[in-house]
Design a protein around this motif. Structure first.
Motif, PDB file in Angstrom:
ATOM      1  N   TYR A 195      19.167 -53.845 -10.087  1.00  0.00           N
ATOM      2  CA  TYR A 195      19.130 -55.156  -9.451  1.00  0.00           C
ATOM      3  C   TYR A 195      17.723 -55.738  -9.464  1.00  0.00           C
ATOM      4  O   TYR A 195      17.478 -56.765  -8.859  1.00  0.00           O
ATOM      5  CB  TYR A 195      19.605 -55.056  -7.996  1.00  0.00           C
ATOM      6  N   GLY A 196      16.771 -55.086 -10.099  1.00  0.00           N
ATOM      7  CA  GLY A 196      15.421 -55.605 -10.177  1.00  0.00           C
ATOM      8  C   GLY A 196      14.395 -54.717  -9.492  1.00  0.00           C
ATOM      9  O   GLY A 196      14.685 -53.607  -9.048  1.00  0.00           O
ATOM     10  N   ASP A 197      13.182 -55.225  -9.421  1.00  0.00           N
ATOM     11  CA  ASP A 197      12.043 -54.449  -8.933  1.00  0.00           C
ATOM     12  C   ASP A 197      12.215 -53.924  -7.514  1.00  0.00           C
ATOM     13  O   ASP A 197      11.885 -52.779  -7.234  1.00  0.00           O
ATOM     14  CB  ASP A 197      10.759 -55.274  -9.019  1.00  0.00           C
ATOM     15  N   GLU A 198      12.715 -54.756  -6.602  1.00  0.00           N
ATOM     16  CA  GLU A 198      12.875 -54.304  -5.217  1.00  0.00           C
ATOM     17  C   GLU A 198      13.876 -53.157  -5.140  1.00  0.00           C
ATOM     18  O   GLU A 198      13.649 -52.156  -4.461  1.00  0.00           O
ATOM     19  CB  GLU A 198      13.326 -55.448  -4.309  1.00  0.00           C
ATOM     20  N   TYR A 199      14.972 -53.296  -5.854  1.00  0.00           N
ATOM     21  CA  TYR A 199      15.995 -52.253  -5.890  1.00  0.00           C
ATOM     22  C   TYR A 199      15.421 -50.960  -6.450  1.00  0.00           C
ATOM     23  O   TYR A 199      15.607 -49.883  -5.890  1.00  0.00           O
ATOM     24  CB  TYR A 199      17.177 -52.732  -6.736  1.00  0.00           C
ATOM     25  N   ASP A 200      14.686 -51.075  -7.568  1.00  0.00           N
ATOM     26  CA  ASP A 200      14.086 -49.890  -8.178  1.00  0.00           C
ATOM     27  C   ASP A 200      13.128 -49.208  -7.202  1.00  0.00           C
ATOM     28  O   ASP A 200      13.125 -47.986  -7.081  1.00  0.00           O
ATOM     29  CB  ASP A 200      13.335 -50.263  -9.450  1.00  0.00           C
ATOM     30  N   ARG A 201      12.323 -50.005  -6.504  1.00  0.00           N
ATOM     31  CA  ARG A 201      11.359 -49.436  -5.576  1.00  0.00           C
ATOM     32  C   ARG A 201      12.054 -48.708  -4.437  1.00  0.00           C
ATOM     33  O   ARG A 201      11.736 -47.557  -4.144  1.00  0.00           O
ATOM     34  CB  ARG A 201      10.437 -50.526  -5.002  1.00  0.00           C
ATOM     35  N   THR A 202      13.043 -49.353  -3.791  1.00  0.00           N
ATOM     36  CA  THR A 202      13.660 -48.755  -2.608  1.00  0.00           C
ATOM     37  C   THR A 202      14.657 -47.658  -2.944  1.00  0.00           C
ATOM     38  O   THR A 202      14.754 -46.672  -2.220  1.00  0.00           O
ATOM     39  CB  THR A 202      14.346 -49.823  -1.742  1.00  0.00           C
ATOM     40  N   ASN A 203      15.411 -47.814  -4.020  1.00  0.00           N
ATOM     41  CA  ASN A 203      16.464 -46.854  -4.345  1.00  0.00           C
ATOM     42  C   ASN A 203      16.032 -45.754  -5.289  1.00  0.00           C
ATOM     43  O   ASN A 203      16.744 -44.769  -5.465  1.00  0.00           O
ATOM     44  CB  ASN A 203      17.677 -47.566  -4.939  1.00  0.00           C
ATOM     45  N   LEU A 204      14.871 -45.914  -5.876  1.00  0.00           N
ATOM     46  CA  LEU A 204      14.440 -44.918  -6.844  1.00  0.00           C
ATOM     47  C   LEU A 204      13.055 -44.387  -6.489  1.00  0.00           C
ATOM     48  O   LEU A 204      12.924 -43.261  -6.048  1.00  0.00           O
ATOM     49  CB  LEU A 204      14.449 -45.535  -8.244  1.00  0.00           C
ATOM     50  N   PHE A 205      12.047 -45.212  -6.650  1.00  0.00           N
ATOM     51  CA  PHE A 205      10.670 -44.727  -6.523  1.00  0.00           C
ATOM     52  C   PHE A 205      10.348 -44.230  -5.118  1.00  0.00           C
ATOM     53  O   PHE A 205       9.808 -43.135  -4.959  1.00  0.00           O
ATOM     54  CB  PHE A 205       9.682 -45.794  -6.961  1.00  0.00           C
ATOM     55  N   ASP A 206      10.657 -45.016  -4.096  1.00  0.00           N
ATOM     56  CA  ASP A 206      10.382 -44.579  -2.720  1.00  0.00           C
ATOM     57  C   ASP A 206      11.190 -43.329  -2.380  1.00  0.00           C
ATOM     58  O   ASP A 206      10.679 -42.411  -1.742  1.00  0.00           O
ATOM     59  CB  ASP A 206      10.687 -45.690  -1.707  1.00  0.00           C
ATOM     60  N   ARG A 207      12.449 -43.302  -2.800  1.00  0.00           N
ATOM     61  CA  ARG A 207      13.294 -42.131  -2.538  1.00  0.00           C
ATOM     62  C   ARG A 207      12.780 -40.908  -3.282  1.00  0.00           C
ATOM     63  O   ARG A 207      12.823 -39.794  -2.754  1.00  0.00           O
ATOM     64  CB  ARG A 207      14.745 -42.417  -2.935  1.00  0.00           C
ATOM     65  N   ASN A 208      12.309 -41.104  -4.510  1.00  0.00           N
ATOM     66  CA  ASN A 208      11.772 -39.981  -5.284  1.00  0.00           C
ATOM     67  C   ASN A 208      10.595 -39.347  -4.567  1.00  0.00           C
ATOM     68  O   ASN A 208      10.517 -38.122  -4.441  1.00  0.00           O
ATOM     69  CB  ASN A 208      11.354 -40.441  -6.681  1.00  0.00           C
ATOM     70  N   GLU A 209       9.687 -40.176  -4.094  1.00  0.00           N
ATOM     71  CA  GLU A 209       8.513 -39.647  -3.399  1.00  0.00           C
ATOM     72  C   GLU A 209       8.921 -38.975  -2.086  1.00  0.00           C
ATOM     73  O   GLU A 209       8.441 -37.889  -1.763  1.00  0.00           O
ATOM     74  CB  GLU A 209       7.506 -40.764  -3.137  1.00  0.00           C
ATOM     75  N   ARG A 210       9.833 -39.601  -1.345  1.00  0.00           N
ATOM     76  CA  ARG A 210      10.307 -39.036  -0.080  1.00  0.00           C
ATOM     77  C   ARG A 210      11.021 -37.698  -0.307  1.00  0.00           C
ATOM     78  O   ARG A 210      10.790 -36.725   0.411  1.00  0.00           O
ATOM     79  CB  ARG A 210      11.238 -40.046   0.605  1.00  0.00           C
ATOM     80  N   ASN A 211      11.864 -37.621  -1.332  1.00  0.00           N
ATOM     81  CA  ASN A 211      12.586 -36.377  -1.618  1.00  0.00           C
ATOM     82  C   ASN A 211      11.643 -35.274  -2.089  1.00  0.00           C
ATOM     83  O   ASN A 211      11.839 -34.100  -1.745  1.00  0.00           O
ATOM     84  CB  ASN A 211      13.699 -36.615  -2.635  1.00  0.00           C
ATOM     85  N   ALA A 212      10.624 -35.628  -2.862  1.00  0.00           N
ATOM     86  CA  ALA A 212       9.639 -34.622  -3.275  1.00  0.00           C
ATOM     87  C   ALA A 212       8.904 -34.069  -2.058  1.00  0.00           C
ATOM     88  O   ALA A 212       8.644 -32.860  -1.983  1.00  0.00           O
ATOM     89  CB  ALA A 212       8.651 -35.232  -4.266  1.00  0.00           C
ATOM     90  N   HIS A 239       7.696 -35.875 -11.004  1.00  0.00           N
ATOM     91  CA  HIS A 239       6.327 -36.394 -11.050  1.00  0.00           C
ATOM     92  C   HIS A 239       5.600 -36.095  -9.740  1.00  0.00           C
ATOM     93  O   HIS A 239       4.471 -35.595  -9.748  1.00  0.00           O
ATOM     94  CB  HIS A 239       6.348 -37.903 -11.319  1.00  0.00           C
ATOM     95  N   PHE A 240       6.251 -36.400  -8.629  1.00  0.00           N
ATOM     96  CA  PHE A 240       5.625 -36.187  -7.325  1.00  0.00           C
ATOM     97  C   PHE A 240       5.474 -34.696  -7.011  1.00  0.00           C
ATOM     98  O   PHE A 240       4.490 -34.288  -6.399  1.00  0.00           O
ATOM     99  CB  PHE A 240       6.408 -36.919  -6.231  1.00  0.00           C
ATOM    100  N   LEU A 241       6.442 -33.888  -7.457  1.00  0.00           N
ATOM    101  CA  LEU A 241       6.317 -32.447  -7.247  1.00  0.00           C
ATOM    102  C   LEU A 241       5.193 -31.862  -8.101  1.00  0.00           C
ATOM    103  O   LEU A 241       4.436 -31.009  -7.645  1.00  0.00           O
ATOM    104  CB  LEU A 241       7.637 -31.743  -7.553  1.00  0.00           C
ATOM    105  N   GLU A 242       5.091 -32.323  -9.340  1.00  0.00           N
ATOM    106  CA  GLU A 242       4.023 -31.839 -10.209  1.00  0.00           C
ATOM    107  C   GLU A 242       2.651 -32.235  -9.660  1.00  0.00           C
ATOM    108  O   GLU A 242       1.698 -31.473  -9.766  1.00  0.00           O
ATOM    109  CB  GLU A 242       4.231 -32.350 -11.632  1.00  0.00           C
ATOM    110  N   GLU A 243       2.554 -33.418  -9.040  1.00  0.00           N
ATOM    111  CA  GLU A 243       1.303 -33.824  -8.390  1.00  0.00           C
ATOM    112  C   GLU A 243       0.921 -32.853  -7.271  1.00  0.00           C
ATOM    113  O   GLU A 243      -0.247 -32.678  -6.970  1.00  0.00           O
ATOM    114  CB  GLU A 243       1.421 -35.230  -7.806  1.00  0.00           C
ATOM    115  N   LYS A 244       1.942 -32.244  -6.655  1.00  0.00           N
ATOM    116  CA  LYS A 244       1.703 -31.288  -5.573  1.00  0.00           C
ATOM    117  C   LYS A 244       1.465 -29.873  -6.102  1.00  0.00           C
ATOM    118  O   LYS A 244       1.315 -28.942  -5.338  1.00  0.00           O
ATOM    119  CB  LYS A 244       2.886 -31.297  -4.597  1.00  0.00           C
ATOM    120  N   GLY A 245       1.512 -29.718  -7.443  1.00  0.00           N
ATOM    121  CA  GLY A 245       1.210 -28.426  -8.050  1.00  0.00           C
ATOM    122  C   GLY A 245       2.413 -27.608  -8.467  1.00  0.00           C
ATOM    123  O   GLY A 245       2.264 -26.467  -8.912  1.00  0.00           O
TER     124      GLY A 245
END
Length: 115
Positions: free
Chosen positions: A53-70, A102-108
């Motif tokens: 659905y666009g940038d906002e959707y990608d940020r909230t449903n993907l990127f933010d969730r990815n970082e939170r889940n990591a 990506h976020f997990l690899e950043e954490k080692g």
């Protein structure tokens, strides 16, 4: 839908409730599974781009969730209770960057995709 604008929430709800949507626009699950099993990440990214659905959707449903889940996975592993864990991550949360790995690899951590 936490963190999304009211407009985006309404757009997604209207899509889900629209019984007249074209079924040809829906993802062919068998074809998608086949692409996943053969590691065709470019094709899977294309499916996401078509469905997004666009940038906002990608940020909230993907990127933010990815970082939170990591962070959640890291918190569990930091408890160091001697257990072995397996994390199941949805396809798009792995192939769309920055993914959970990506976020997990950043954490080692070392992350491995298995089929």
């Amino acid at each position: 839908m936490e963190g999304q604008s009211y407009e985006l929430q309404v757009e997604q709800l209207e899509y889900l409730l629209n019984q007249d949507r074209n079924v040809e626009d829906e993802i062919d699950e068998a074809e998608f599974f086949n692409k996943y099993m053969h590691g065709d990440e470019e094709a899977m990214i294309g499916v996401w781009e078509d469905a997004s659905y666009g940038d906002e959707y990608d940020r909230t449903n993907l990127f933010d969730r990815n970082e939170r889940n990591a962070t959640i996975i890291d918190d569990i592993l930091q408890e160091d209770d001697g257990q072995t864990y397996l994390a199941l991550i949805g396809t798009f949360h792995y192939v769309i960057e920055p993914g959970v790995q990506h976020f997990l690899e950043e954490k080692g951590y070392s992350v491995e995709r298995i089929n």
